[in-house]
Design a protein around this motif. Structure first.
Motif, mmCIF file in Angstrom:
data_model
loop_
_atom_site.group_PDB
_atom_site.id
_atom_site.type_symbol
_atom_site.label_atom_id
_atom_site.label_comp_id
_atom_site.label_asym_id
_atom_site.label_seq_id
_atom_site.Cartn_x
_atom_site.Cartn_y
_atom_site.Cartn_z
ATOM 1 N N MET A 23 0.847 -1.192 0.000
ATOM 2 C CA MET A 23 0.000 0.000 0.000
ATOM 3 C C MET A 23 0.883 1.243 0.000
ATOM 4 N N LYS A 24 0.590 2.175 -0.917
ATOM 5 C CA LYS A 24 1.345 3.413 -1.005
ATOM 6 C C LYS A 24 1.039 4.306 0.205
ATOM 7 N N ASP A 25 2.034 5.109 0.584
ATOM 8 C CA ASP A 25 1.778 6.093 1.638
ATOM 9 C C ASP A 25 0.760 7.124 1.164
ATOM 10 N N CYS A 26 0.938 7.582 -0.080
ATOM 11 C CA CYS A 26 0.038 8.609 -0.610
ATOM 12 C C CYS A 26 0.014 8.530 -2.124
ATOM 13 N N ILE A 27 -1.167 8.701 -2.684
ATOM 14 C CA ILE A 27 -1.302 8.862 -4.131
ATOM 15 C C ILE A 27 -1.716 10.301 -4.393
ATOM 16 N N ILE A 28 -0.990 10.940 -5.299
ATOM 17 C CA ILE A 28 -1.297 12.306 -5.715
ATOM 18 C C ILE A 28 -1.963 12.226 -7.077
ATOM 19 N N ILE A 29 -3.187 12.695 -7.162
ATOM 20 C CA ILE A 29 -3.913 12.653 -8.430
ATOM 21 C C ILE A 29 -3.815 14.032 -9.065
ATOM 22 N N GLY A 30 -3.052 14.104 -10.142
ATOM 23 C CA GLY A 30 -2.813 15.375 -10.816
ATOM 24 C C GLY A 30 -1.347 15.745 -10.767
ATOM 25 N N GLY A 31 -0.778 16.074 -11.933
ATOM 26 C CA GLY A 31 0.652 16.376 -12.009
ATOM 27 C C GLY A 31 0.953 17.776 -12.457
ATOM 28 N N GLY A 32 0.152 18.744 -12.000
ATOM 29 C CA GLY A 32 0.453 20.145 -12.230
ATOM 30 C C GLY A 32 1.384 20.649 -11.137
ATOM 31 N N PRO A 33 1.537 21.963 -10.995
ATOM 32 C CA PRO A 33 2.449 22.504 -9.985
ATOM 33 C C PRO A 33 2.109 22.080 -8.566
ATOM 34 N N ALA A 34 0.822 21.956 -8.236
ATOM 35 C CA ALA A 34 0.435 21.532 -6.889
ATOM 36 C C ALA A 34 0.838 20.081 -6.645
ATOM 37 N N GLY A 35 0.482 19.203 -7.577
ATOM 38 C CA GLY A 35 0.799 17.789 -7.406
ATOM 39 C C GLY A 35 2.285 17.505 -7.425
ATOM 40 N N LEU A 36 3.007 18.166 -8.324
ATOM 41 C CA LEU A 36 4.448 17.915 -8.430
ATOM 42 C C LEU A 36 5.209 18.451 -7.221
ATOM 43 N N ASN A 37 4.799 19.610 -6.709
ATOM 44 C CA ASN A 37 5.483 20.132 -5.522
ATOM 45 C C ASN A 37 5.163 19.284 -4.294
ATOM 46 N N ALA A 38 3.942 18.768 -4.220
ATOM 47 C CA ALA A 38 3.596 17.847 -3.131
ATOM 48 C C ALA A 38 4.458 16.596 -3.211
ATOM 49 N N ALA A 39 4.669 16.090 -4.433
ATOM 50 C CA ALA A 39 5.498 14.899 -4.612
ATOM 51 C C ALA A 39 6.938 15.158 -4.190
ATOM 52 N N LEU A 40 7.449 16.355 -4.482
ATOM 53 C CA LEU A 40 8.817 16.704 -4.092
ATOM 54 C C LEU A 40 8.964 16.691 -2.567
ATOM 55 N N VAL A 41 8.035 17.340 -1.883
ATOM 56 C CA VAL A 41 8.107 17.414 -0.417
ATOM 57 C C VAL A 41 7.994 16.020 0.192
ATOM 58 N N LEU A 42 7.061 15.210 -0.303
ATOM 59 C CA LEU A 42 6.877 13.868 0.264
ATOM 60 C C LEU A 42 8.014 12.932 -0.134
ATOM 61 N N GLY A 43 8.580 13.127 -1.311
ATOM 62 C CA GLY A 43 9.744 12.338 -1.696
ATOM 63 C C GLY A 43 10.922 12.620 -0.779
ATOM 64 N N ARG A 44 11.112 13.880 -0.440
ATOM 65 C CA ARG A 44 12.192 14.259 0.464
ATOM 66 C C ARG A 44 11.930 13.781 1.890
ATOM 67 N N ALA A 45 10.667 13.502 2.184
ATOM 68 C CA ALA A 45 10.321 12.935 3.496
ATOM 69 C C ALA A 45 10.369 11.402 3.475
ATOM 70 N N ARG A 46 10.888 10.842 2.395
ATOM 71 C CA ARG A 46 11.088 9.399 2.230
ATOM 72 C C ARG A 46 9.772 8.624 2.229
ATOM 73 N N ARG A 47 8.767 9.245 1.662
ATOM 74 C CA ARG A 47 7.460 8.600 1.574
ATOM 75 C C ARG A 47 7.311 7.866 0.243
ATOM 76 N N ASP A 48 6.567 6.767 0.283
ATOM 77 C CA ASP A 48 6.284 5.956 -0.898
ATOM 78 C C ASP A 48 5.102 6.583 -1.635
ATOM 79 N N ILE A 49 5.395 7.269 -2.742
ATOM 80 C CA ILE A 49 4.421 8.141 -3.394
ATOM 81 C C ILE A 49 4.186 7.721 -4.839
ATOM 82 N N LEU A 50 2.943 7.822 -5.266
ATOM 83 C CA LEU A 50 2.591 7.636 -6.664
ATOM 84 C C LEU A 50 1.862 8.888 -7.156
ATOM 85 N N VAL A 51 2.353 9.450 -8.262
ATOM 86 C CA VAL A 51 1.672 10.573 -8.918
ATOM 87 C C VAL A 51 0.993 10.030 -10.166
ATOM 88 N N VAL A 52 -0.316 10.220 -10.255
ATOM 89 C CA VAL A 52 -1.071 9.757 -11.419
ATOM 90 C C VAL A 52 -1.550 10.985 -12.182
#
Length: 306
Positions: free
Chosen positions: A1-30
């Motif tokens: 199970m992923k820690d978080c799925i981000i639905i949407g890859g615009g500036p909001a989704g991509l910046n969220a992915a950056l912050v969570l990636g740096r927090a060592r979270r298992d993330i999927l951006v769709v």
């Protein structure tokens, strides 16, 4: 199970992915890459990224995210979002499914335009919807203001910071007495006749043709389209909209549905700027990480630099 799925890859989704990636979270951006700013030649108002093409912004973000191996980006369109035990299940139009503990909905908005023939030929090149984003490039130029009258009056008042040569085109909509009074106060010309078509070359406006055959020279313009949610996923799962058309949430994106967050224009439609959406993604990502930590789930994926 992923820690978080981000639905949407615009500036909001991509910046969220950056912050969570740096927090060592298992993330999927769709993300199915259908952002409304794809028609824009240059984005403005984002310090250090002034004038960047949205496609270049996206490419840089994807390159930066490759450093964080716990972040995966897939090109899919999510069509179903549902709750399951301990989280959510996300399903795409091609039948792929993932489960996760948290979701950030960052699907953005889309425009509903007034019926003006050939408008799409100019939108994003010489007709825009945000004077703060594109007004500078049209300083002191003859501009048209298009859209519903109640919206265009406000837009025209703001636009006077950039140009005094403005004409409001109501496209057949008649003015109320109070609207006439407002426009008189602003001292702006109004044309109420229906627009036959817009003229120009390669996306650059040159004139507005009215039904009578009259051509009025304009080199650019601003329009006030209705902005609506680009995805119905929030409504599917039971989110409630606020008066402006965004999904209700607190200041960091918490919604009334536990573990479901919203970011960017899915949360707050106005004001609409790339830098504001990106900041919203940061706030939502931090809130997700705090919740995961409080749930006793810690980032543990090793980060391998490529």
């Amino acid at each position: 199970m992923k820690d978080c799925i981000i639905i949407g890859g615009g500036p909001a989704g991509l910046n969220a992915a950056l912050v969570l990636g740096r927090a060592r979270r298992d993330i999927l951006v769709v993300d199915h890459n259908n952002a409304r700013n794809k028609v824009t030649q240059a984005a403005h108002g984002f310090i250090t990224r002034e004038g960047i093409k949205p496609s270049e912004f996206r490419e840089i973000a994807h390159q930066e995210l490759k450093v964080y191996t716990s972040v995966e980006i897939v090109s899919e369109q999510v069509v179903k979002l549902e709750t399951v035990k301990d989280g959510f299940k996300v399903t795409t139009d091609r039948g792929y499914e993932w489960e996760c503990r948290k979701v950030i909905l960052a699907t953005g908005v889309k425009e509903k335009f007034p019926n003006i023939p050939t408008l799409q030929d100019f939108y994003g090149t010489s007709i825009f919807n945000c004077p703060y984003c594109d007004g500078w490039e049209y300083n002191d130029q003859p501009l048209g203001v298009f859209g519903r009258v109640d919206y265009t009056i406000h837009m025209a008042g703001i636009l006077k910071n950039w140009s005094q040569d403005l004409i409001i085109f109501t496209n057949g909509e008649e003015l109320t007495r109070s609207q006439k009074k407002e426009i008189q106060t602003l001292n702006i010309q109004v044309e109420t006749e229906t627009i036959k078509r817009l003229h120009g070359e390669a996306g650059h406006l040159s004139s507005v043709e009215l039904e009578s055959g009259q051509h009025i020279e304009r080199v650019g313009g601003f329009i006030t389209p209705e902005l609506v949610q680009a995805s119905d996923l929030g409504q599917q799962i039971g989110l409630v909209m606020d008066d402006m058309g965004g999904y209700k949430s607190d200041e960091v994106g918490h919604t009334d549905i536990p573990h479901l967050f919203v970011a960017g224009e899915a949360s707050k439609i106005y004001p609409s700027q790339l830098i504001i959406a990106a900041a919203s993604g940061v706030q939502a990502a931090m809130a997700v990480n705090v919740e995961l930590t409080h749930d006793g789930i810690f980032g543990s994926k090793p980060i391998e630099k490529k």
